[in-house]
Design an enzyme around this catalytic site. Structure first.
Site: not given
Length: 392
Positions: A140, A177, A181-183, A363
């Site tokens: 993301y 990191d 996030g989701w890795g 955006c």
């Protein structure tokens, strides 16, 4: 009553007259129609007001007032929402730039407790929600398109490698990191670059997702994920540090502490890659996005960030803009999001769907118009002569 209507219309006229270059037709709540912008033939855009928005709300903050009206279907847009907003961004006197129409801004604070709540409100909407329209990597943040024909998933994989390659990373080294996030980044670093990777996040959904993958793929000796605030990091001395899409959440008052944390945890011969939305014209907020999408969000200016970086004694050795990559990323997300419209509305209601659709397209327009940028900053300690002289 007629005098009140005329006064209201004059305020709307002041709002719209300098805001469009392309032919735009506005149908007001009383059925009257007025055209703005230029061009022959049919209007490029049509704005239809089903209800009048109180003038006081417009004068407080036009972005919030019009955004809320769109969410609640008080306004309908015919034509591309992204291109409409792009046109407004390109007008120097348009309401997205004019301070006359953005006086009120939501009050914000960035304590550890509030930061956790802000992250929870956005990132913990449910992994199932993000799985609907992100790619399989569940990334993301801005992708990296080697060619415009790259799929979104390929471009996200490109981005991870682009970051890790810039670090001049070696097998056996350590990586932190911040805001993982989701890795995808830490998992890729461990499996493909043979490093020991640690990620930190404030999102419980992300934390549980990464923990599950670590256990399924037996990566306990290579990958660690911690549910913690970056301000609680001690001097662990990692060989490399990454942080992607994180500093936009810390608030202007905490940017110096954020970069102090990077400096203190980076080994003297290490490299840090900080990737985030920056604004070349100076720092900025958007009232509607801060109220509904990213509570506590702040887009720092480039010179503001560099000033904070150099106050830490870190040095910038590479700076790269990925503005057009983020525009294309958002356009992919928008297309994916439109494809699951019915499911999102069934799960979250129509006003939620309209809110997120507006957010994604606004955006994309903002990056398209260079109103905001996304930039990668490669940082080292002074006197670091151990890395190659050039990026390639």
């Amino acid at each position: 009553m007629r005098g009140e209507i005329m006064l209201d219309k004059e305020v709307y006229n002041q709002l719209f007259k300098p805001s469009f270059s392309k032919k735009t037709e506005v149908t007001y709540w009383d059925g009257s129609v007025k055209e703005y912008g230029e061009g022959e033939g049919e209007p490029v855009f049509k704005i239809i007001f089903h209800e009048k928005i109180p003038v006081k709300e417009l004068l407080n903050n036009a972005s919030i007032a019009l955004g809320e009206a769109y969410m609640e279907k008080k306004i309908e847009i015919v034509g591309s929402l992204q291109e409409l907003i792009y046109d407004v961004y390109n007008q120097a006197e348009g309401f997205l730039h004019n301070n006359k129409f953005k006086k009120f801004m939501p009050k914000e604070k960035h304590t550890k407790k509030q930061s956790a709540a802000d992250i929870h409100s956005h990132y913990d909407l449910g992994n199932d929600f993000y799985e609907l329209w992100l790619d399989n990597t569940l990334t993301y943040s801005c992708a990296y398109f080697k060619t415009p024909q790259d799929t979104l998933e390929q471009a996200q994989i490109n981005k991870v490698h682009h970051i890790l390659d810039k670090l001049f990373i070696k097998p056996g080294e350590t990586l932190l990191d911040i805001g993982c996030g989701w890795g995808t980044l830490i998992l890729t670093a461990a499996k493909e670059y043979q490093v020991k990777a640690t990620g930190i996040t404030l999102s419980e959904e992300q934390y549980q997702h990464i923990q599950t993958i670590i256990q399924q793929e037996h990566l306990e000796d290579q990958v660690t994920v911690l549910l913690m605030d970056y301000r609680d990091l001690k001097d662990y001395q990692f060989d490399h540090i990454t942080s992607v899409g994180m500093f936009e959440h810390v608030g202007p008052e905490n940017l110096q502490e954020y970069f102090d944390v990077v400096e203190k945890n980076l080994a003297k011969t290490g490299t840090a890659l900080i990737h985030g939305i920056s604004r070349q014209q100076g720092g900025a907020k958007n009232g509607w996005i801060n109220k509904y999408i990213f509570p506590g969000g702040y887009i720092p200016g480039v010179t503001e960030l560099v000033d904070h970086i150099t106050k830490t004694n870190l040095q910038v050795i590479d700076l790269e803009s990925l503005r057009r990559d983020y525009q294309l990323t958002l356009e992919h997300w928008t297309k994916n999001f439109h494809a699951v419209k019915d499911q999102v509305i069934a799960d979250k209601q129509e006003d939620f769907y309209r809110m997120w659709d507006l957010y994604l397209q606004a955006c994309a327009a903002s990056f398209q118009a260079s109103n905001i940028d996304v930039i990668q900053y490669l940082l080292v300690h002074p006197n670091n002569n151990t890395i190659p002289m050039h990026r390639n």
